[in-house]
Design a protein around this motif. Structure first.
Motif, PDB file in Angstrom:
ATOM      1  N   THR A  62       0.830  -1.204   0.000  1.00 38.79           N
ATOM      2  CA  THR A  62       0.000   0.000   0.000  1.00 38.79           C
ATOM      3  C   THR A  62       0.866   1.257   0.000  1.00 38.79           C
ATOM      4  O   THR A  62       2.096   1.171   0.047  1.00 38.79           O
ATOM      5  N   GLY A  63       0.226   2.402  -0.053  1.00 38.63           N
ATOM      6  CA  GLY A  63       0.954   3.672  -0.063  1.00 38.63           C
ATOM      7  C   GLY A  63       1.310   4.158   1.318  1.00 38.63           C
ATOM      8  O   GLY A  63       2.007   5.161   1.464  1.00 38.63           O
ATOM      9  N   GLN A  65       2.615   3.288   5.497  1.00 38.05           N
ATOM     10  CA  GLN A  65       3.460   2.384   6.252  1.00 38.05           C
ATOM     11  C   GLN A  65       3.266   2.618   7.738  1.00 38.05           C
ATOM     12  O   GLN A  65       2.778   3.664   8.160  1.00 38.05           O
ATOM     13  N   THR A  77       2.730   8.172   5.352  1.00 35.64           N
ATOM     14  CA  THR A  77       2.836   7.881   3.927  1.00 35.64           C
ATOM     15  C   THR A  77       4.245   7.373   3.647  1.00 35.64           C
ATOM     16  O   THR A  77       5.159   7.576   4.436  1.00 35.64           O
ATOM     17  N   ARG A  78       4.423   6.725   2.519  1.00 34.01           N
ATOM     18  CA  ARG A  78       5.758   6.248   2.177  1.00 34.01           C
ATOM     19  C   ARG A  78       6.581   7.365   1.547  1.00 34.01           C
ATOM     20  O   ARG A  78       6.057   8.214   0.822  1.00 34.01           O
ATOM     21  N   GLU A  80       8.577   7.633  -0.913  1.00 33.44           N
ATOM     22  CA  GLU A  80       8.635   7.874  -2.356  1.00 33.44           C
ATOM     23  C   GLU A  80       7.444   8.671  -2.877  1.00 33.44           C
ATOM     24  O   GLU A  80       7.465   9.140  -4.001  1.00 33.44           O
ATOM     25  N   PHE A  81       6.398   8.838  -2.039  1.00 32.80           N
ATOM     26  CA  PHE A  81       5.236   9.581  -2.525  1.00 32.80           C
ATOM     27  C   PHE A  81       5.251  11.035  -2.101  1.00 32.80           C
ATOM     28  O   PHE A  81       4.297  11.776  -2.364  1.00 32.80           O
ATOM     29  N   TRP A  84       4.153  14.018  -4.433  1.00 39.33           N
ATOM     30  CA  TRP A  84       2.728  14.176  -4.733  1.00 39.33           C
ATOM     31  C   TRP A  84       1.981  14.771  -3.551  1.00 39.33           C
ATOM     32  O   TRP A  84       1.052  15.531  -3.738  1.00 39.33           O
TER      33      TRP A  84
END
Lengths: 209, 250
Positions: A62-63, A65, A77-78, A80-81, A84
């Protein structure tokens, strides 16, 4: 009702890190309202830790963690996102701490509680302004006064410090064992001469570990 | 010293966080070991840098000068022949005058490295987003009914003012003479005749903006003096004025 789903809901709505103990208490208390009794065994901190490990693995696809920070768990949130998500917010995150601020903070983090003179003895520069910034940013606070002549203020890190740096606790600091032990240079002697009878008592707080 | 004959200013100095930071930089640049500093060479370079940094603020310069003095002291001691060296207060330290400085540098470097680790963590943590830390979800905060606060009154007042703006047109200019105490009295007179009064009716016959403002100030004053209270019976409801527990107005 599946406790893990309840925990997931709690963590989703939480506005602070929750420890295993917090979660255990919340499960019990909510259960009283809902008329559901969980068995003691499953509410033990060890069991909850086990659930959290499983849950963390389930989130891999999922996005978001599960992070372990400031003595508890939080959903985040992770990494790498980030581009955004920052696109969604108008305001930038507060500026990162500068290199001198970080150096000062590192000395405090490993050797707290610590006085300004002791910090200056390590860094070799005056740190008054930097200390103010760090207090303003909420990463350190005044812990009291040292029991040495002049009774200088001593500083310690805050819970927000752990959150800001994503640390579980102070033992999660990099290279903590060595830096807790390393002997600090002596600060310059305070202007008030030490009373002779006090000479037998070493300043307590610099001796720990 | 700053050479006044230099054409223009040289501004390409790296910034150091302190004298120890500068020392570490020089030692690294000269590819020396921290534990075996060539004191003469380092002292010379250090002083050169200080000269270039003259333009920095005094406090920082002061910190740098302390270390410069230490360097010069160590240098002077190493220059003396072994048998002429001054006896140290602590005999075991007499072996190597550089030791104290080395120890300080080694310790400083450890914390500096640790602070770099913190920097990396900070950068990583910056990229994680949590649900809003500071605010509870709005639905949990109960909507307060009953007695209204000053901000509710101000909001209601703003609506009255907006309405007045719509009504405002051309009119004769005349001297306006309302005082807050006059208005207070007339509001109290109104309240004598009725139990409760709608906030908006207070402004029914009032047309000019100065009079609206004075009326509102009078109301605030009466609320402050605990002569009147304001309440609201439902969320978007009208604000009502009523007499609070009687307090005699002197």
């Amino acid at each position: 009702m599946e406790p893990l789903k309840i925990i997931e809901a709690i963590l989703f709505a939480a506005n602070r890190p929750l420890s295993e103990e917090d979660l255990s208490v919340l499960l019990k208390r909510g259960g009283e309202t809902a008329g559901i009794v969980f068995d003691e065994q499953s509410l033990s901190p060890e069991n909850i830790r086990q659930w959290m490990e499983d849950y963390s693995r389930r989130l891999t696809d999922t996005g978001i963690q599960l992070v372990s920070v400031a003595g508890g768990y939080r959903l985040a949130t992770r990494e790498e996102f980030a581009p955004w998500i920052s696109a969604m917010f108008d305001e930038a995150k507060p500026p990162r701490l500068s290199a001198p601020a970080l150096e000062t903070l590192a000395v405090i983090a490993y050797r707290q509680p610590i006085s300004r003179a002791e910090i200056e003895a390590v860094r070799g520069v005056a740190v008054g302004g930097v200390l103010e910034t760090l207090v303003d940013r909420g990463v350190i606070r005044v812990a009291g006064r040292a029991d040495v002549p002049g009774r200088p203020l001593i500083y310690e890190t805050t819970t927000y410090f752990l959150e800001h740096f994503g640390l579980r606790d102070l033992n999660d600091l990099p290279n903590v064992e060595e830096l807790k032990r390393v002997k600090l240079p002596d600060p310059p002697a305070p202007e008030t001469p030490q009373q002779p009878e006090l000479l037998h008592e070493p300043a307590g707080h610099t001796q720990e570990n | 010293m700053l050479n006044p004959d230099l054409p223009g200013w040289r501004v390409s100095l790296p910034v150091f966080d302190g004298p120890l930071d500068l020392l570490l930089y020089l030692i690294k640049k000269e590819e020396m070991s921290i534990y075996d500093i060539q004191i003469g060479k380092i002292t010379e370079q250090y002083l050169e840098h200080l000269n270039e940094m003259r333009e920095m603020d005094l406090e920082v310069a002061g910190d740098f000068l302390v270390v410069a003095a230490t360097l010069l002291y160590i240098k002077s001691r190493t220059l003396l022949p072994e048998d002429q060296q001054m006896a140290e207060e602590e005999p075991e330290e007499g072996e190597d005058p550089r030791w104290e400085l080395i120890r300080q540098l080694v310790e400083y470097k450890k914390f500096k490295d640790a602070s770099f680790e913190l920097h990396l963590r900070q950068t990583r943590q910056d990229k994680l987003y949590f649900r809003d830390v500071d605010e509870k979800p709005v639905s949990i905060i109960p909507l307060g009914l009953g007695e209204v606060g000053v901000f509710d009154l101000v909001k209601a007042f703003q609506r009255i003012l907006d309405r007045a703006r719509e009504k405002e047109g051309f009119r004769e200019i005349y001297e306006e003479k309302y005082t807050v105490s006059d208005k207070m009295q007339s509001i109290l007179n109104l309240m004598d005749k009725t139990e409760t009064l709608l906030f908006t009716t207070l402004f029914n016959d009032v047309t000019s903006r100065p009079e609206i403002v004075v009326t509102f100030l009078a109301l605030l004053e009466l609320v402050r003096l605990k002569q009147l209270k304001a309440r609201q019976s439902d969320v978007f409801g009208e604000i009502e004025i009523y007499r609070g527990p009687t307090v005699t107005l002197s």
